[in-house]
Structure formats: C-alpha cells, structure tokens
Design a protein around this motif. Structure first.
Motif, PDB file in Angstrom:
ATOM      1  N   ASN A  26       7.372  -5.765   1.686  1.00 11.02           N
ATOM      2  CA  ASN A  26       7.602  -4.635   0.796  1.00 11.02           C
ATOM      3  C   ASN A  26       6.296  -4.150   0.176  1.00 11.02           C
ATOM      4  O   ASN A  26       5.218  -4.685   0.453  1.00 11.02           O
ATOM      5  N   HIS A  27       6.402  -3.148  -0.704  1.00  9.09           N
ATOM      6  CA  HIS A  27       5.237  -2.561  -1.350  1.00  9.09           C
ATOM      7  C   HIS A  27       4.593  -3.535  -2.320  1.00  9.09           C
ATOM      8  O   HIS A  27       5.203  -4.516  -2.769  1.00  9.09           O
ATOM      9  N   ILE A  28       3.359  -3.245  -2.684  1.00 16.06           N
ATOM     10  CA  ILE A  28       2.678  -3.986  -3.738  1.00 16.06           C
ATOM     11  C   ILE A  28       3.462  -3.814  -5.038  1.00 16.06           C
ATOM     12  O   ILE A  28       4.027  -2.749  -5.303  1.00 16.06           O
ATOM     13  N   MET A  29       3.493  -4.863  -5.855  1.00 17.12           N
ATOM     14  CA  MET A  29       4.211  -4.792  -7.126  1.00 17.12           C
ATOM     15  C   MET A  29       3.647  -3.690  -8.018  1.00 17.12           C
ATOM     16  O   MET A  29       2.444  -3.456  -8.060  1.00 17.12           O
ATOM     17  N   LYS A  30       4.519  -3.018  -8.750  1.00 17.47           N
ATOM     18  CA  LYS A  30       4.105  -1.956  -9.657  1.00 17.47           C
ATOM     19  C   LYS A  30       3.464  -2.546 -10.910  1.00 17.47           C
ATOM     20  O   LYS A  30       3.714  -3.691 -11.277  1.00 17.47           O
ATOM     21  N   SER A  31       2.628  -1.745 -11.563  1.00 19.50           N
ATOM     22  CA  SER A  31       1.847  -2.222 -12.713  1.00 19.50           C
ATOM     23  C   SER A  31       2.731  -2.766 -13.830  1.00 19.50           C
ATOM     24  O   SER A  31       2.403  -3.782 -14.450  1.00 19.50           O
ATOM     25  N   MET A  49      -3.697  -7.417  -5.144  1.00 17.46           N
ATOM     26  CA  MET A  49      -2.615  -7.011  -4.255  1.00 17.46           C
ATOM     27  C   MET A  49      -1.568  -8.124  -4.250  1.00 17.46           C
ATOM     28  O   MET A  49      -1.756  -9.162  -3.603  1.00 17.46           O
ATOM     29  N   LEU A  50      -0.513  -7.920  -4.983  1.00 22.17           N
ATOM     30  CA  LEU A  50       0.544  -8.918  -5.125  1.00 22.17           C
ATOM     31  C   LEU A  50       1.837  -8.365  -4.540  1.00 22.17           C
ATOM     32  O   LEU A  50       2.344  -7.337  -4.978  1.00 22.17           O
ATOM     33  N   PHE A  51       2.353  -9.077  -3.545  1.00 20.53           N
ATOM     34  CA  PHE A  51       3.580  -8.642  -2.868  1.00 20.53           C
ATOM     35  C   PHE A  51       4.734  -9.531  -3.338  1.00 20.53           C
ATOM     36  O   PHE A  51       5.133 -10.480  -2.666  1.00 20.53           O
ATOM     37  N   GLY A  52       5.247  -9.199  -4.517  1.00 17.86           N
ATOM     38  CA  GLY A  52       6.240 -10.047  -5.152  1.00 17.86           C
ATOM     39  C   GLY A  52       7.574 -10.113  -4.440  1.00 17.86           C
ATOM     40  O   GLY A  52       8.333 -11.057  -4.652  1.00 17.86           O
ATOM     41  N   ASP A  53       7.866  -9.123  -3.603  1.00 15.70           N
ATOM     42  CA  ASP A  53       9.147  -9.108  -2.897  1.00 15.70           C
ATOM     43  C   ASP A  53       9.027  -9.562  -1.449  1.00 15.70           C
ATOM     44  O   ASP A  53      10.016  -9.601  -0.723  1.00 15.70           O
ATOM     45  N   ASN A  54       7.802  -9.898  -1.025  1.00 14.26           N
ATOM     46  CA  ASN A  54       7.630 -10.422   0.331  1.00 14.26           C
ATOM     47  C   ASN A  54       8.129 -11.856   0.411  1.00 14.26           C
ATOM     48  O   ASN A  54       7.945 -12.642  -0.531  1.00 14.26           O
ATOM     49  N   ILE A  55       8.725 -12.208   1.538  1.00 16.36           N
ATOM     50  CA  ILE A  55       9.311 -13.543   1.646  1.00 16.36           C
ATOM     51  C   ILE A  55       9.474 -13.958   3.102  1.00 16.36           C
ATOM     52  O   ILE A  55       9.644 -13.108   3.991  1.00 16.36           O
ATOM     53  N   LEU A  56       9.359 -15.240   3.330  1.00 17.52           N
ATOM     54  CA  LEU A  56       9.767 -15.834   4.595  1.00 17.52           C
ATOM     55  C   LEU A  56      10.727 -16.961   4.243  1.00 17.52           C
ATOM     56  O   LEU A  56      10.367 -17.866   3.490  1.00 17.52           O
ATOM     57  N   ARG A  57      11.948 -16.877   4.762  1.00 13.15           N
ATOM     58  CA  ARG A  57      12.980 -17.859   4.422  1.00 13.15           C
ATOM     59  C   ARG A  57      13.552 -18.469   5.697  1.00 13.15           C
ATOM     60  O   ARG A  57      13.842 -17.763   6.664  1.00 13.15           O
TER      61      ARG A  57
END
Length: 268
Positions: A26-31, A49-57
């Motif tokens: 997903n997109h980079i986390m918003k400010s 650059m923080l991808f807080g919604d990126n995941i591998l499960r």
C-alpha cells in the motif's frame, strides 16, 4: 539509492495445502498517522518511508501462523540511551562535514532504526510454540533447482539517514511444490562508519510439524572492508558474505495440534 516505489496498491493471496500466503502493498503512511504512531511507539522519529499497511502473512486453515509487518518491526527498535548506538552516531558525525543534518541525528536513541524483528506469531485460539534448536535450515536443498509456484517481496520501511546511508527492512517469500522459504532482511549502511545486516530465514516442509527459523546478525566497520570494492556496499546480497558474523539464533516453531490433521497434507 532508495528503491523506486510506485503508488499502485496491490494484494495477493496464494493457497497451498492447509496454508494461505497473503501479501499486501500500500501507500506510504500519511503524516497524521505517522504523528500518532510516533507517540504510540514512544519513538522520537520514524523512517522517512513507512509502509504501515504492508504485510506478508502465512496462515494455516486453523488460524495460527506468522506475519511480517512494519509496526511490529518498529517496536523492536531500541528506544533507550544505547551507548553503542550513540558511539556510532558520534563516529558518523566525525566522518562528515558539520552541518545541521549531522547535528540532528546525534541523539540518545537508535537513529539507525536497527531492529531484530523476527516476525509476529498470529492466532487467537492457538499459536505456534517457539523453542531453541540445533537443527539448521538446509540451504543446499534450497539452492537446488525447484519450481517456484509463488514469489513476492514486500518493503516495510526505508530511510536514507539524511542522505548519508540507508536503513531498510523488507521480506520476501518463495513457495515451491513441497515447501516455502521466507527471508526478512534488515539492511543498514552508515556511510564511512559501518554496514549491518539482520536476516531472519523461515523454512517449512510439507509433512513436518514445525517451521525452522534462523536469525543472524552480520556487521563490519567500513575500515574493516578496505579490501572489498565499494561498489558492493550498496548491494545487500553481495556485501553480506564480506561482513563479520556476530550472532545466530536457531528456533523451532512447533505447529499446534490441528483439528483435521492437515499438517500431513502435501503442498499443492
């Protein structure tokens, strides 16, 4: 150089036997979310650059499994006055021309975002049991030619350390007809100071009642790498073999007793 990122979100699901692999980008986390998370984690700063919604499960039909995400990786950052980290920051500052940026990063916290994150166990009713083991992942077997039926790579966070290096963590998985292999890699390069790699390898064969997980740390000061071409410093795969070995932790993740004996089902 930072990885080039597109802005197209994506999600993939892949099922094999009793397991399901899910990757989300997903997109980079918003400010505003960054500010809230900074307070929640009690950190002074977060990666650029923080991808807080990126995941591998990787999840079993019975609910248990393991996942890799940026937020839990950040929770493993040392949030105290670490003398080793501060010494590293001072050495870094001495190697640069004094500027506002060099003054900013010398603080009593781990501004390199180093994390020893090894994944997050999931499952409400049951989870895998973690125990230390002497059993090792058979890397020679992994090098053998075998069909790859699914592959993906997910970036969790990345920071350029004020244009004087890089700190990043990503995870990739490959699924073969009878097994899967996952590599979570934290890579740190502080220009003129050091290079550090924390690797977490996860391996599971169909029919086995456990996964094997190996955590390794490699690190060398730049001064110790004089015989290594500097062109390799930006390539984690190439420089890893030249770094000094510091730590290895081998673990067995035992699968809980399952409802339908699905552990013996071959991957498909």
């Amino acid at each position: 150089m930072m990885i080039s990122h597109g802005f197209k979100s994506s999600k993939k699901d892949f099922s094999f036997g009793p397991w399901k692999v899910t990757t989300a980008k997903n997109h980079i986390m918003k400010s505003k979310d960054i500010e809230r998370l900074t307070e929640d984690l009690n950190l002074r700063a977060l990666p650029e650059m923080l991808f807080g919604d990126n995941i591998l499960r990787i999840q079993h039909n019975d609910g248990f499994g393991i996942e890799f995400n940026a937020i839990d990786a950040l929770k493993r950052i040392n949030n105290s006055d670490d003398t080793l980290q501060v010494a590293c920051a001072q050495q870094w500052q001495e190697s640069r021309v004094v500027s506002e940026h060099t003054q900013e990063v010398v603080r009593p916290y781990d501004w390199t975002f180093t994390t020893d994150y090894r994944g997050t166990l999931i499952g409400e009713e049951m989870q895998m049991k973690v125990t230390e083991t002497t059993e090792r992942i058979n890397l020679e077997k992994l090098r053998a030619r075998e069909q790859i039926v699914f592959f993906d790579e997910v970036l969790l966070f990345e920071d350029e350390l004020h244009d004087h290096g890089v700190s990043m963590i990503s995870v990739k998985i490959r699924v073969m007809p009878t097994s899967f292999f996952t590599l979570l890699r934290f890579f740190l390069r502080v220009d003129g100071v050091l290079i550090r790699i924390n690797d977490t390898r996860l391996y599971h064969e169909a029919g086995q009642k456990y996964m094997l997980r190996e955590f390794c740390t490699r690190e060398s000061n730049i001064a110790e790498l004089k015989s290594v071409p500097t062109s390799l410093f930006t390539d984690p795969n190439e420089i890893a073999q030249h770094l000094a070995f510091k730590l290895r932790l081998c673990e067995k993740l035992e699968l809980p007793e399952q409802k339908q004996g699905a552990v013996n089902e071959d991957l498909k």
